[in-house]
Design an enzyme around this catalytic site. Sequence first.
Site, PDB file in Angstrom:
ATOM      1  N   TYR A   1      80.382 -66.705 -82.326  1.00  0.00           N
ATOM      2  CA  TYR A   1      81.567 -65.889 -82.593  1.00  0.00           C
ATOM      3  C   TYR A   1      81.838 -65.748 -84.090  1.00  0.00           C
ATOM      4  CZ  TYR A   1      82.820 -65.366 -77.718  1.00  0.00           C
ATOM      5  OH  TYR A   1      82.825 -64.989 -76.403  1.00  0.00           O
TER       6      TYR A   1
ATOM      7  N   TYR B   1      88.695 -64.071 -69.251  1.00  0.00           N
ATOM      8  CA  TYR B   1      87.570 -64.706 -69.950  1.00  0.00           C
ATOM      9  C   TYR B   1      87.276 -66.017 -69.242  1.00  0.00           C
ATOM     10  CZ  TYR B   1      84.640 -66.902 -73.441  1.00  0.00           C
ATOM     11  OH  TYR B   1      83.591 -67.523 -74.072  1.00  0.00           O
TER      12      TYR B   1
ATOM     13  N   ASP C   1      90.856 -71.193 -63.008  1.00  0.00           N
ATOM     14  CA  ASP C   1      90.119 -71.660 -64.176  1.00  0.00           C
ATOM     15  C   ASP C   1      91.112 -72.319 -65.145  1.00  0.00           C
ATOM     16  OD1 ASP C   1      88.858 -71.960 -66.605  1.00  0.00           O
ATOM     17  OD2 ASP C   1      87.916 -69.978 -66.609  1.00  0.00           O
TER      18      ASP C   1
ATOM     19  N   LYS D   1      86.944 -78.602 -71.517  1.00  0.00           N
ATOM     20  CA  LYS D   1      87.627 -78.740 -72.806  1.00  0.00           C
ATOM     21  C   LYS D   1      88.382 -80.077 -72.950  1.00  0.00           C
ATOM     22  CE  LYS D   1      88.108 -73.768 -73.768  1.00  0.00           C
ATOM     23  NZ  LYS D   1      87.448 -73.418 -75.008  1.00  0.00           N
TER      24      LYS D   1
HETATM   25  C1  LIG Z   1      89.654 -69.936 -69.427  1.00  0.00           C
HETATM   26  C2  LIG Z   1      88.300 -70.300 -69.961  1.00  0.00           C
HETATM   27  N1  LIG Z   1      87.282 -70.467 -69.110  1.00  0.00           N
HETATM   28  C3  LIG Z   1      86.060 -70.800 -69.527  1.00  0.00           C
HETATM   29  C4  LIG Z   1      85.790 -70.976 -70.864  1.00  0.00           C
HETATM   30  C5  LIG Z   1      84.402 -71.331 -71.316  1.00  0.00           C
HETATM   31  O1  LIG Z   1      84.352 -72.643 -71.778  1.00  0.00           O
HETATM   32  P1  LIG Z   1      83.146 -73.109 -72.714  1.00  0.00           P
HETATM   33  O2  LIG Z   1      83.316 -72.427 -74.023  1.00  0.00           O
HETATM   34  O3  LIG Z   1      83.317 -74.599 -72.809  1.00  0.00           O
HETATM   35  O4  LIG Z   1      81.883 -72.705 -72.028  1.00  0.00           O
HETATM   36  C6  LIG Z   1      86.820 -70.804 -71.797  1.00  0.00           C
HETATM   37  C7  LIG Z   1      86.576 -70.967 -73.234  1.00  0.00           C
HETATM   38  O5  LIG Z   1      87.372 -70.658 -74.078  1.00  0.00           O
HETATM   39  C8  LIG Z   1      88.115 -70.441 -71.327  1.00  0.00           C
HETATM   40  O6  LIG Z   1      89.129 -70.240 -72.158  1.00  0.00           O
END
Ligand SMILES: Cc1ncc(COP(=O)(O)O)c(C=O)c1O
Length: 437
Positions: free
Chosen positions: A18, A147, A253, A282
Amino acid sequence: MNSDEIRTRDRAAVWHPYTRHSGLERNFPVIEHGDGSYLYDADGTQYFDGIASWWCCSLGHSHPGIVDAIQTQAGRLQHSILGNLSHPPAIHLAARIAALLPSRPRHVFYGSDGASAVEAALKIAVQHWDHMGQPGRHRFISLCGAYHGDTLGAVSVGFIDAFHHSFAPVVFDSYTASAPCEGVHGYGLEEHTCGAACLGTMLNLIEEHASELAAVIVEPLCQGAAGMVMYGPGYLSRLAECCAQHNVLLIVDEIATGFGRTGRMFAHEHAGIDPDIVCIGKALSGGALPISAAVVTDTIYDTFRDDEQDRTFYHGHTFGGNPVACAAALAALDAYAEESFWTRLEHNSAILGEALRGLLSLAGIVDARCLGMIAAVEFAAPPARMHADLVDQGILLRPLGNVIYLMPPLNTEPGILESVVATFVRAAKAEAGRQRG
Ligand SMILES: Cc1ncc(COP(=O)(O)O)c(C=O)c1O
């Protein structure tokens, strides 16, 4: 090696995620260590970690309990797989995670990054319906602006044109419902943010396509990468009701929102729902090491039991459930279990909320919104200088289109947070002034 030499070596060898190549032409911080809510670069400059290192370092940096757990576990077992084997950190962590979620028994499928948890969740949903004798149920509904990570399955249900347009030919088709409150902005969890029109498109899609749907996947209450677009719990609870009514799985998610970020352990708790699959990552390890999981109800898990037929889930990542990462996560869960963590979180959320409320009526600012420890200011146009000015003042942030947001470590010392927020608000007012012309 001085910091200029380190940067030269970086430019020659590191491909940054990014990051525009041109963005690396100027001097960028090379972070050498972290402590609490601060990161320190090779020149000794201190930066407040305003985005908790991509929303994961919820407990700040060098958290003593997490560091200690990592060191102890690293001295014992660094890696061993979970295929036909197990290890105590994975076992204890799975039990602790399952206990955090609503009533039904659950199994924990480990991944490493968030995207790997999402991939697992999508495939589990599809394979589940195959086992149920309904292989035609393999499609998904996701939200506009969603996302869920950058692997191709995740991109298929979270297509953001600015990031993913090159991949349009290689993602699978999914249905897209209007984003909650599209075009209607609001403040945190106030229910007026949840317009019925946006919910209507989702409910219609579910009703119309139920027989071909594997699942609906959503980011609960806050669509992060879309620009911290927030919506009320009423949307989520009606969505859960509709999914249950049509026997469609609901994947929530919580990778960005889990572990206190919205003021509760999980964002979906605000809506009192019990999703079929919850993706976490995370902050699961306090952001210290990569670990994620798809947490699945036993109703689904049990359909993978083999009798005369092989129903194995042939899916896995080498490092899913790595013991050192599990140990870090267990220590993080200990920290999240402390009452003092929640007291500070409530206090800190109020600091953010109050400061942002003051920006709501300012000309030049389209919206200022806050949910727990997520604060976002939306301008009419992408801020030209605010982000860089704040970095110059020692606050690390990343812009998101027209939005600038603060998503700091949850346990930031309140005095530090007040001063950071005051700087942020001053910078937002200056930006609004510039945009007004
Ligand atoms: C809601 C959500 N799901 C999935 C992801 C993907 O996580 P990763 O970057 O650890 O693959 C993110 C990353 O920002 C996210 O905000």
